[in-house]
Design an enzyme around this catalytic site. Structure first.
Site, PDB file in Angstrom:
ATOM      1  N   ARG A   1       0.849  -1.257  -0.125  1.00  0.00           N
ATOM      2  CA  ARG A   1      -0.063  -0.112  -0.077  1.00  0.00           C
ATOM      3  C   ARG A   1       0.882   1.363  -0.089  1.00  0.00           C
ATOM      4  O   ARG A   1       0.469   2.261  -0.652  1.00  0.00           O
ATOM      5  CB  ARG A   1      -0.877  -0.083   1.259  1.00  0.00           C
ATOM      6  CG  ARG A   1      -2.112  -1.057   1.083  1.00  0.00           C
ATOM      7  CD  ARG A   1      -3.013  -0.844   2.184  1.00  0.00           C
ATOM      8  NE  ARG A   1      -3.632   0.370   2.412  1.00  0.00           N
ATOM      9  CZ  ARG A   1      -4.363   0.920   3.555  1.00  0.00           C
ATOM     10  NH1 ARG A   1      -4.305   0.325   4.489  1.00  0.00           N
ATOM     11  NH2 ARG A   1      -4.824   2.216   3.451  1.00  0.00           N
TER      12      ARG A   1
ATOM     13  N   ASN B   1      -7.287   9.155   5.952  1.00  0.00           N
ATOM     14  CA  ASN B   1      -6.526   8.578   4.944  1.00  0.00           C
ATOM     15  C   ASN B   1      -4.852   8.671   5.472  1.00  0.00           C
ATOM     16  O   ASN B   1      -4.479   9.597   5.948  1.00  0.00           O
ATOM     17  CB  ASN B   1      -6.684   9.287   3.522  1.00  0.00           C
ATOM     18  CG  ASN B   1      -7.839   9.350   2.952  1.00  0.00           C
ATOM     19  OD1 ASN B   1      -8.645   8.226   3.501  1.00  0.00           O
ATOM     20  ND2 ASN B   1      -8.443  10.271   2.124  1.00  0.00           N
TER      21      ASN B   1
ATOM     22  N   ASP C   1      -2.523   8.211   3.194  1.00  0.00           N
ATOM     23  CA  ASP C   1      -1.565   8.573   2.107  1.00  0.00           C
ATOM     24  C   ASP C   1      -1.090  10.181   2.426  1.00  0.00           C
ATOM     25  O   ASP C   1      -1.641  10.784   3.379  1.00  0.00           O
ATOM     26  CB  ASP C   1      -2.184   8.626   0.622  1.00  0.00           C
ATOM     27  CG  ASP C   1      -3.647   9.463   0.661  1.00  0.00           C
ATOM     28  OD1 ASP C   1      -4.688   8.626   0.138  1.00  0.00           O
ATOM     29  OD2 ASP C   1      -3.480  10.471   0.823  1.00  0.00           O
TER      30      ASP C   1
ATOM     31  N   HIS D   1      -5.677   8.489  11.286  1.00  0.00           N
ATOM     32  CA  HIS D   1      -5.463   7.232  11.238  1.00  0.00           C
ATOM     33  C   HIS D   1      -4.189   6.935  11.021  1.00  0.00           C
ATOM     34  O   HIS D   1      -3.708   6.078  10.522  1.00  0.00           O
ATOM     35  CB  HIS D   1      -6.334   6.456  10.581  1.00  0.00           C
ATOM     36  CG  HIS D   1      -7.898   6.325  10.628  1.00  0.00           C
ATOM     37  ND1 HIS D   1      -8.977   6.176   9.976  1.00  0.00           N
ATOM     38  CD2 HIS D   1      -8.547   6.608  11.817  1.00  0.00           C
ATOM     39  CE1 HIS D   1      -9.984   6.121  10.685  1.00  0.00           C
ATOM     40  NE2 HIS D   1      -9.742   6.444  11.957  1.00  0.00           N
TER      41      HIS D   1
ATOM     42  N   CYS E   1       8.659   1.745  15.823  1.00  0.00           N
ATOM     43  CA  CYS E   1       8.921   0.488  16.325  1.00  0.00           C
ATOM     44  C   CYS E   1       7.742   0.084  17.253  1.00  0.00           C
ATOM     45  O   CYS E   1       7.054   0.774  17.489  1.00  0.00           O
ATOM     46  CB  CYS E   1       9.963   0.694  17.411  1.00  0.00           C
ATOM     47  SG  CYS E   1      10.405  -0.915  18.466  1.00  0.00           S
TER      48      CYS E   1
ATOM     49  N   GLY F   1     -16.062  11.868   0.747  1.00  0.00           N
ATOM     50  CA  GLY F   1     -15.518  10.437   0.274  1.00  0.00           C
ATOM     51  C   GLY F   1     -15.231   9.489   1.643  1.00  0.00           C
ATOM     52  O   GLY F   1     -14.476   8.926   1.613  1.00  0.00           O
ATOM     53  N   THR F   2     -16.336   9.707   2.838  1.00  0.00           N
ATOM     54  CA  THR F   2     -16.266   8.733   3.882  1.00  0.00           C
ATOM     55  C   THR F   2     -17.521   8.100   4.157  1.00  0.00           C
ATOM     56  O   THR F   2     -18.605   8.813   3.968  1.00  0.00           O
ATOM     57  CB  THR F   2     -15.644   9.461   5.056  1.00  0.00           C
ATOM     58  OG1 THR F   2     -15.607   8.530   6.133  1.00  0.00           O
ATOM     59  CG2 THR F   2     -16.716  10.381   5.561  1.00  0.00           C
ATOM     60  N   SER F   3     -17.391   6.862   4.429  1.00  0.00           N
ATOM     61  CA  SER F   3     -18.664   6.098   4.715  1.00  0.00           C
ATOM     62  C   SER F   3     -19.370   6.289   5.962  1.00  0.00           C
ATOM     63  O   SER F   3     -20.477   6.014   6.187  1.00  0.00           O
ATOM     64  CB  SER F   3     -18.406   4.385   4.373  1.00  0.00           C
ATOM     65  OG  SER F   3     -17.507   4.202   5.237  1.00  0.00           O
TER      66      SER F   3
HETATM   67  N1  APR Z   1     -15.255  10.764  -4.632  1.00  0.00           N
HETATM   68  C1  APR Z   1     -15.951  10.793  -3.557  1.00  0.00           C
HETATM   69  N2  APR Z   1     -16.563   9.803  -2.654  1.00  0.00           N
HETATM   70  C2  APR Z   1     -16.214   8.775  -3.247  1.00  0.00           C
HETATM   71  C3  APR Z   1     -15.555   8.441  -4.510  1.00  0.00           C
HETATM   72  C4  APR Z   1     -14.978   9.250  -5.261  1.00  0.00           C
HETATM   73  N3  APR Z   1     -14.486   9.247  -6.425  1.00  0.00           N
HETATM   74  N4  APR Z   1     -15.490   6.949  -4.735  1.00  0.00           N
HETATM   75  C5  APR Z   1     -15.903   6.336  -3.461  1.00  0.00           C
HETATM   76  N5  APR Z   1     -16.553   7.320  -2.536  1.00  0.00           N
HETATM   77  C6  APR Z   1     -17.056   7.175  -1.559  1.00  0.00           C
HETATM   78  C7  APR Z   1     -17.852   5.961  -1.082  1.00  0.00           C
HETATM   79  O1  APR Z   1     -19.254   6.134  -1.599  1.00  0.00           O
HETATM   80  C8  APR Z   1     -17.918   5.788   0.403  1.00  0.00           C
HETATM   81  O2  APR Z   1     -19.043   6.467   0.788  1.00  0.00           O
HETATM   82  O3  APR Z   1     -16.160   7.311  -0.483  1.00  0.00           O
HETATM   83  C9  APR Z   1     -16.609   6.419   0.845  1.00  0.00           C
HETATM   84  C10 APR Z   1     -15.389   5.365   1.043  1.00  0.00           C
HETATM   85  O4  APR Z   1     -15.895   4.688   2.125  1.00  0.00           O
HETATM   86  P1  APR Z   1     -14.886   3.838   2.845  1.00  0.00           P
HETATM   87  O5  APR Z   1     -14.286   2.663   1.905  1.00  0.00           O
HETATM   88  O6  APR Z   1     -15.516   3.164   4.105  1.00  0.00           O
HETATM   89  O7  APR Z   1     -13.669   4.513   3.309  1.00  0.00           O
HETATM   90  P2  APR Z   1     -13.718   5.475   4.506  1.00  0.00           P
HETATM   91  O8  APR Z   1     -15.029   5.858   5.134  1.00  0.00           O
HETATM   92  O9  APR Z   1     -12.374   6.444   4.557  1.00  0.00           O
HETATM   93  O10 APR Z   1     -13.264   4.042   5.861  1.00  0.00           O
HETATM   94  C11 APR Z   1     -12.668   4.790   7.190  1.00  0.00           C
HETATM   95  O11 APR Z   1     -12.151   2.628   7.481  1.00  0.00           O
HETATM   96  O12 APR Z   1     -11.069   0.699   7.123  1.00  0.00           O
HETATM   97  C12 APR Z   1     -10.985   1.733   7.789  1.00  0.00           C
HETATM   98  O13 APR Z   1      -9.024   3.035   8.490  1.00  0.00           O
HETATM   99  C13 APR Z   1      -9.772   2.787   7.470  1.00  0.00           C
HETATM  100  O14 APR Z   1      -9.813   5.026   7.382  1.00  0.00           O
HETATM  101  C14 APR Z   1     -10.345   3.956   7.065  1.00  0.00           C
HETATM  102  C15 APR Z   1     -12.045   3.727   7.804  1.00  0.00           C
END
Ligand code: APR
Length: 234
Positions: A70, A98, A100, A115, A123, A181-183
Site C-alpha cells: 500500500r 487517509n 496517504d 489514522h 517500532c 468520500g467517507t462512509s
Molecule cells: N469521490 C468521493 N467519494 C467517493 C468516491 C469518489 N470518487 N468514490 C467512492 N466514494 C465514497 C464511497 O461512496 C464511500 O462513501 O467514499 C466512501 C469510502 O468509504 P470507505 O471505503 O468506508 O472509506 P472510509 O470512510 O475512509 O473508511 C474509514 O475505515 O478501514 C478503515 O481505517 C480505515 O480510514 C479508514 C476507515
C-alpha cells in the site's frame, strides 16, 4: 438556490472551515477505497488478518508486506483535482482518515491524520520512528531490535490523542465542515462531522452514494471529489 451554488456560497462565506476526508477523496488518484462493493480493500482482503494488532503479532511479515504494497502504491499516485481544490482553502483545517500524503502533496498545510500515515513506520515496542524502505520483513528497530510496524491505526487501537483532540476542537469551532468520500461508519472518526452539526455548524457532504451522515448534512452533493470540489471551491 441550486445545491452547487448553495455549497459554494457557504464555503466562500465560511470563517472557520474544516474539510473531513475519507478514502473516496483519493479514489480518483487511483487509491482503492475500503468499502466500495467490488473494488474496496475489505471486499478483497480480510481486515481482521491484516489491520489489527493481533494480526501483526500472529504474522508480522504478512502484515508488513501488505502495508509496504500500500505504501508503494501511495508513493506512485498523485493528487486529483479534489485535493488541489481543497489546497486552495489556505485557512482550512483538513482532517483526514487517509494514510496517504495526497493532501500534503497538493499543498494543504494544516492536515490532521486521524489514522496515521503509511510514511511513518515506527517500532512496535519503543515507538521510535523507523526508516522508510528499511530492509526486513519487517525491519528490526535500530534502537531496541523489536519489529517495526506500519504507522497506521489498526482496528481496536486508540487514535493518536493529539490528532483526535485537534480534530474535535476544529470540528466544534467550525462554522462550515465539508465531508468528502467517507462512509461514516468507523468511529471515533465518524463523530467529527457530527460534532460540527451538534455545535450548530453547517455540514456539506460530497459522496456519490448515500451515507449515514446524510441526515446531518445541510447540503449533500451526489458526485465525486474531483468532479464536485472544483465547482464549489472557487
Ligand atoms: N469521490 C468521493 N467519494 C467517493 C468516491 C469518489 N470518487 N468514490 C467512492 N466514494 C465514497 C464511497 O461512496 C464511500 O462513501 O467514499 C466512501 C469510502 O468509504 P470507505 O471505503 O468506508 O472509506 P472510509 O470512510 O475512509 O473508511 C474509514 O475505515 O478501514 C478503515 O481505517 C480505515 O480510514 C479508514 C476507515
Amino acid at each position: 438556490m441550486e445545491s452547487l451554488e448553495r455549497a459554494a456560497a457557504l464555503i466562500a462565506g465560511a470563517e472557520r472551515l474544516v474539510v473531513f476526508t475519507g478514502a473516496g477523496m483519493s479514489a480518483e488518484s487511483g487509491v482503492p477505497t475500503f468499502r466500495d462493493a467490488l473494488t474496496g480493500l475489505w471486499a478483497r482482503y480480510d481486515a481482521q488478518a491484516l489491520a489489527t494488532p493481533e494480526a501483526f503479532a500472529a504474522d508480522p511479515a504478512l502484515v508488513w508486506g501488505w502495508y509496504e504494497w500500500r505504501r508503494e502504491l501511495a508513493r506512485r499516485v498523485r493528487p486529483n483535482a479534489g485535493h488541489e481544490a481543497i489546497a486552495r482553502l489556505e485557512h482550512a483545517t483538513v482532517i483526514t482518515q487517509n494514510v496517504d500524503d495526497l493532501h500534503e502533496q497538493a499543498g494543504s498545510k494544516n492536515v490532521v491524520h486521524l489514522h496515521g500515515s503509511l510514511f511513518a513506520p515506527r517500532c512496535s515496542a519503543c515507538a521510535a520512528p523507523a526508516e522508510q524502505g528499511a530492509q526486513g520483513d519487517p525491519p528490526a528497530c535500530e534502537s531496541c531490535g523489536n519489529p517495526v510496524r506500519p504507522g497506521v491505526v489498526w482496528f481496536g487501537e486508540a487514535l493518536p490523542v493529539d490528532a483526535l483532540e485537534k480534530a474535535v476542537e476544529a470540528a466544534a469551532n467550525a462554522d462550515v465542515l465539508i465531508t468528502v468520500g467517507t462512509s461514516g461508519v468507523v468511529y471515533p472518526a465518524a463523530e467529527i462531522p457530527q460534532v460540527t452539526a451538534r455545535m450548530g455548524g453547517t455540514v456539506i457532504q460530497v459522496d456519490p452514494e448515500p451515507t449515514p451522515l446524510d441526515p446531518i448534512c445541510t447540503v449533500t452533493l451526489r458526485g465525486t471529489a474531483a468532479g464536485v470540489l472544483p465547482q464549489i471551491i472557487r
